[in-house]
Design an enzyme around this catalytic site. Structure first.
Site, PDB file in Angstrom:
ATOM      1  N   LYS A  92       0.855  -1.183   0.000  1.00  0.00           N
ATOM      2  CA  LYS A  92       0.000   0.000   0.000  1.00  0.00           C
ATOM      3  C   LYS A  92       0.891   1.234   0.000  1.00  0.00           C
ATOM      4  O   LYS A  92       1.985   1.219   0.582  1.00  0.00           O
ATOM      5  CB  LYS A  92      -0.878  -0.044   1.261  1.00  0.00           C
ATOM      6  CG  LYS A  92      -2.003   0.967   1.309  1.00  0.00           C
ATOM      7  CD  LYS A  92      -2.876   0.714   2.551  1.00  0.00           C
ATOM      8  CE  LYS A  92      -3.998   1.717   2.699  1.00  0.00           C
ATOM      9  NZ  LYS A  92      -4.824   1.432   3.897  1.00  0.00           N
ATOM     10  N   SER A  95      -9.627   1.478   2.874  1.00  0.00           N
ATOM     11  CA  SER A  95      -8.748   2.264   2.041  1.00  0.00           C
ATOM     12  C   SER A  95      -7.722   1.454   1.270  1.00  0.00           C
ATOM     13  O   SER A  95      -7.160   1.941   0.299  1.00  0.00           O
ATOM     14  CB  SER A  95      -8.025   3.285   2.907  1.00  0.00           C
ATOM     15  OG  SER A  95      -7.211   2.627   3.862  1.00  0.00           O
ATOM     16  N   SER A  98      -9.901  -1.080   6.900  1.00  0.00           N
ATOM     17  CA  SER A  98      -9.273  -0.771   5.617  1.00  0.00           C
ATOM     18  C   SER A  98      -8.575  -1.945   4.924  1.00  0.00           C
ATOM     19  O   SER A  98      -8.216  -1.833   3.759  1.00  0.00           O
ATOM     20  CB  SER A  98      -8.277   0.373   5.779  1.00  0.00           C
ATOM     21  OG  SER A  98      -8.953   1.595   5.754  1.00  0.00           O
TER      22      SER A  98
END
Lengths: 482, 95, 475
Positions: free
Chosen positions: A70, A145, A169
């Protein structure tokens, strides 16, 4: 079959038996990227395939396989921008501890995946680059996310990936994209090098194609770190071994507060079926109560935004990243105008909204009414779980009340967006481990996720249950048509 | 809980975020909705509850007083928006 | 109207740990700018603080030395404000639960004793440094200092005069030096002091409006700043002007304070508990252990010097004023317990050399050597006068007194035979004085003894010379 469609453990086995070589894996990944990335937009920027191809460490635990990260996990010498303009051009000068551990275990970094800006969101739409799309339906969000990480795994653009989870997330995008995502116990994985959103809630965890891969990757990144004072110094079990344990007699709680209004009927149906399946495998179920559940979202949005407003104060244009200083448009001294211009232009709407909310709840006169109160209700939420775990080994819930929603559907209604995290948020407030794994598809072909919650440091039980469920179903083998 | 535009401006200034008037208006409405939602916490009896600032029961996590190598200043400064020699450069701070 | 002055002091002292408060960067002064930096002290995205064990231990030592109570749970908080030398735009500090509170320090001014309450002592991190370019619209930032452990010691507003403030600061610094937790160098900024001062009509209980004074680079400057402020505020009050609550800076050149004038916002620091640092706590046993490790503090030492070693109070003050000198003194006494004479050596000649060389440590002198020199004087081998020049030589060359006396033939002459010729020539050359003496003027004898000393190059034993002269003049 193209190698990029295989799981990590399958590839390691192929490498070991010389049926595949790492160059071919990377070549297949690159080909896949070229084919589907223009549709999915899972990455924050194109990965560096060349680096990965040159790497040979097949003897190591992770077999020299590339891992996608990420965009909020620092890796030395790489752009790490949290999908935010304010961090534009920021090249991390150091490795996050998880990256160090990945490298020690013979992994290479594939590239950085797209995310909601600073992990603020549940749809990947707040990225400053572009929204990532759900590989199962390109009109839908992948969740967030860690939407880029989940989508890259679901679209077979990466073998596996790391994400971060502050309020769901990892789990929510895993659920929406039909992959396996684990948020470990707070303190299990070092946060050093994870660009903080809410320090008391954040954890890094793996997103993978199946449960075995997930355990394998967590094995590699878990453990105490002397650079993170909140990481816990207790031994890390071999999570692969927990897969083989028996689930007969496992006591599983179903919280009644989770099965009420707002839950999509198809989601509810899939969860009921999963429960029957697990019953048939020998697990024991009972209804339990988590009475403070209804307050979790409110508590979360106070604590998370307060901590975020503090953590994001450092993005000011002094040391790194964006600086906007078009002179005294703002009133006041030049320096202040630089701060305001930089932060005003550098942050997107959701980031500004959260920073302002977080600043407000900490500001003079409001601390007791909001922050202090939220910390106390947090205690009650944690105590609810403590009570349930005295009589249960695990708790089972849906991961998300709905399957993937349409892009743009909730962007201007922050509260409805926040409520999509309703099943995942309590876990972070209580610091518990939880995993989402695929448990069905809707009529429209969108994945549904099952969430398994464990006791603190109870990842083994979670993996055990998830593995047995997975081995007795086919959901994890379903692939989106791209 | 009502929040005025003036308060939004005050908070934005505290957080050093430049907002346009449209943004101020937009956020004021949204924040009001969120704060109203958050206000449900007032219903909870917390009179006998301690705060949880740290979810783990950790204590006394120290670092020994031993020097670790620093980073090279070049590595850090090459990412600076503005520099002069080995210094970061910022608009003048008026003392 | 008569006004009473009310002063509170806020002292910041950098701890001399090997590394910074929350990272492993070296805690040193004077490196090239931005070289002692790492992701943590730069507050780079993703970095996390981990507390230096020694920083907290040193803080507890200080708290105990000032009689503070140590909290059961020590918590850190974040204090938010935007400033370019503050890398994270928040400072890790302590807010509502400082590590220690409610201590005191006893001071003495003009013979009267007073107890000054210490409100709190807490640990925080220092900021970096800003350098302002002249004639250019820029400032430059150096983060070497960022993250240095910093103790904040806050007094209650118990001080009523600049003299008391000065005494408080001097005593505070001396104790800190004894604890060896900081070099307390105001020029380097390792010790800094801000003052709050207000006036109120004598007898009034309510506090007046205060101003905060900053930018004083010495204790003298603190005193001068406070004196200036008293005059300024008195003038204002007498002219019925109201005092503005503000921060004022001390201008060392002009010897006056001036308003910062910058539009100061009301502070809203948005403190909340630092989520990256779990709590800290000490058991009573651990606190006792640290207490046992405390060195003897200056006040106790002074008391002991006076009562046990019979050193005059004034001399004791001088000796204890520098821990190294007091240690040296005690080292001497372990070899030879001639405390009075050794004290005199230290207070007199040795200290004046130390002042010339700017530090006591720089002197090439060991306790054994000083004791040896003192023994030569006591035994009559050299006169006091000669001994002083021997000390000069010792410090210059690093040689022992014995060797210098031998090499330069400085031994005191006490033999009648050796002095006979000198005495004869003094009598022959000073007829007038001889006559005066014989006529009953005792003073003349002193003059003649002096002449003998001079002619012998100071080596004559003055007592022997005197005896020999009297003997000879009787004839």
């Amino acid at each position: 079959m193209k190698l990029n469609f295989l799981t990590g453990h399958e590839l390691i086995e192929s490498l070991r038996s010389k049926k595949a070589d790492s160059g071919q894996i990377v070549a297949d990944l690159k080909k896949r990227f070229d084919e589907v990335e223009p549709k999915v937009k899972a990455f924050a920027r194109p990965p560096d395939f060349k680096d990965a191809a040159n790497f040979e460490s097949q003897g190591c635990v992770l077999g020299g396989l590339p891992v996608a990260l990420k965009d909020n996990i620092c890796s030395d010498g790489d752009l790490t921008e949290c999908s935010s303009r304010v961090l534009g051009g920021f090249i991390a000068p150091y490795d996050a501890t998880v990256v160090k551990k990945l490298k020690e275990n013979g992994a290479v970094i594939l590239g950085k995946t797209n995310m909601d800006e600073f992990a603020f969101g549940s749809s990947c739409e707040t990225s400053c680059f572009y929204p990532t799309r759900n590989p199962w339906n390109l009109d839908c969000v992948p969740g967030g996310s860690s939407g880029g990480s989940a989508a890259s795994v679901a679209a077979d653009e990466s073998i596996w990936a790391l994400g971060s989870d502050t309020g769901g997330s990892i789990r929510q995008p895993a659920s929406l994209c039909g992959v396996v995502g684990m948020k470990p116990t707070y303190g299990r994985v070092s946060r050093y090098g994870l660009i903080a959103f809410a320090s008391s809630l954040d954890q890094i965890g793996p997103l993978t194609k199946d449960v075995r891969d997930n355990a394998l990757l967590l094995n590699a990144i878990a453990g105490y770190d002397d650079r993170d004072a909140t990481s816990v110094n207790i031994p890390v079990p071999d999570y692969l071994r927990s897969l083989e344990k028996d689930i007969k007699g496992m006591r599983i709680g179903i919280p009644k507060e989770y099965f009420i209004k707002g839950m999509d009927p198809e989601v509810e149906q899939a969860i009921r079926e999963a429960i029957s399946k697990l019953k048939s495998l020998g697990a024991e179920f009972k209804e339990v109560s988590l009475p403070h559940t209804e307050y979790a979202v409110a508590v979360y949005y106070i604590i998370a935004t307060a901590e975020a407003s503090s953590n994001l104060a450092r993005f000011d244009g002094v040391q790194y990243g964006l600086r906007v200083h078009e002179k005294a448009k703002e009133a006041g001294p030049e320096l202040v105008s630089m701060y305001k211009e930089t932060r005003g232009k550098g942050f997107g709407a959701e980031a500004k909204r959260r920073i302002i909310l977080g600043t407000y709840v900490l500001s003079s006169g409001y601390y007791d009414a909001y922050y202090s109160r939220a910390l106390k209700v947090r205690t009650l939420i944690k105590e609810d779980f403590d009570k349930v775990f005295r009589e249960c080994d695990l708790i089972l819930t849906p991961t998300s009340p709905t399957p993937a929603f349409k892009i743009g559907e909730r962007t201007d209604d922050p509260l409805s967006m926040y409520l999509s995290d309703i099943y995942t948020i309590s876990v972070n407030l209580a610091g518990l481990p939880a995993l989402s794994l695929p448990c069905g598809l809707t009529k429209n072909g969108l994945p549904i996720g099952l969430q398994v919650l464990g006791k603190p440091f109870g990842e083994e039980d979670i993996y055990c249950l998830a593995y047995h469920y997975e081995q007795n179903t086919q959901w994890h083998k379903m692939k989106p048509k791209l | 809980m009502a929040i005025s535009r003036e308060e939004v401006r005050y908070i934005a200034n505290l957080a050093r975020i430049g907002l346009t008037e449209e943004e101020v208006a937009h956020f004021q409405g949204q924040l009001e909705g969120i704060l109203e939602y958050i206000d449900q916490l007032k219903k909870v009896d917390i009179s006998k509850t301690n705060a949880t600032a740290h979810v783990l029961d950790l204590k006394n996590v120290y670092r020994p007083d031993v020097v670790r190598p620093s980073l090279s200043s070049e590595k850090i400064l090459k990412g600076a928006p503005s520099r002069e020699g080995n210094f970061f450069k910022v608009p003048k701070v008026i003392e | 109207m008569k006004y009473e002055t009310v002063i509170g002091l806020e002292v910041h002292v950098q701890l001399n740990t090997k590394t910074k408060a929350f990272c492993g960067c070296a805690n040193v002064f004077g490196s090239r700018e931005n070289t002692n930096i790492c992701p943590v002290c730069l507050g780079l995205p993703g970095s996390l603080p981990v507390l230096n064990a020694n920083a907290l231990k040193s803080s507890v030592k200080v708290a105990l030395a000032f009689n503070c109570a140590i909290r059961n749970f020590i918590k850190f908080d974040r204090k938010h404000y935007y400033y370019p030398d503050l890398p994270k735009n928040f400072q890790i500090s302590q807010y509502d639960e400082p590590l220690s509170e409610n201590g005191y320090l006893d001071i003495e001014t003009a013979g009267s004793k007073k107890r000054i309450a210490i409100k709190r002592i807490h640990l925080e991190e220092d900021a970096g440094k800003l350098i302002h370019a002249e004639h250019a619209p820029y400032s430059f930032v150096d983060f070497n200092r960022a993250g240095t452990p910093l103790l904040e010691i806050v007094s209650e507003p118990d001080l009523n005069s600049p003299q008391e403030a000065y005494a408080y600061l001097s005593d505070l610094k001396l104790t800190l030096k004894y604890l060896d937790i900081s070099d307390c160098d105001m020029e380097k900024g390792s010790l800094r002091c801000d003052a709050n001062i207000s006036l109120r009509p004598a007898g009034e209980k309510k506090l007046g409006v205060k101003t905060e004074l900053k930018n004083m680079n010495s204790f003298k400057a603190v005193k001068a700043g406070l004196e200036f402020e008293i005059k300024r505020q008195t003038k204002c009050l007498e002219a019925s002007l109201s005092i503005v609550q503000e921060t004022r800076l001390w201008d060392e050149k002009k010897q006056e304070t001036f308003s910062m004038r910058s539009k100061e916002e009301a502070h809203d620091y948005r403190y909340f508990p630092e989520p990256d640092l779990p709590l800290f706590s000490f058991t009573l046993e651990e606190i006792d252990e640290i207490r046992k490790q405390l060195p003897e503090l200056p006040k106790e030492r002074r008391k002991r010097f006076v009562s046990q070693l019979e050193i005059p109070e004034k001399s004791a003050d001088v000796l204890i004023a520098d821990k190294k000198i007091a240690d040296f003194f005690e080292e001497c006494l372990r070899i030879d317990n001639d405390s009075k004479n050794i004290a005199n050596w230290l207070i007199g000649p040795v200290l004046s050399h130390a002042n010339i060389h700017e530090s006591f440590e720089a002197l090439q002198l060991s306790p054994a050597r000083l004791v040896e020199l003192n023994a030569f004087v006591r035994g009559g081998a050299v006169s006091n006068l000669v001994a002083k020049s021997v000390l000069d030589e010792m410090l210059k060359t690093g040689k022992a007194a014995k060797d210098i006396i031998q090499e330069k033939n400085l031994g005191q002459i006490s033999g009648a035979d050796e002095l006979k010729d000198v005495i004869e020539s003094v009598i022959a050359g000073n007829k007038k004085s001889v006559e005066d003496y014989l006529a009953g003027k005792e003073n003349a004898l002193m003059f003649l003894v002096g002449q003998v000393m001079r002619m012998s190059g100071g080596k004559a034993n003055p007592k022997v010379a005197r005896d020999l002269l009297t003997e000879r003049l009787k004839q």
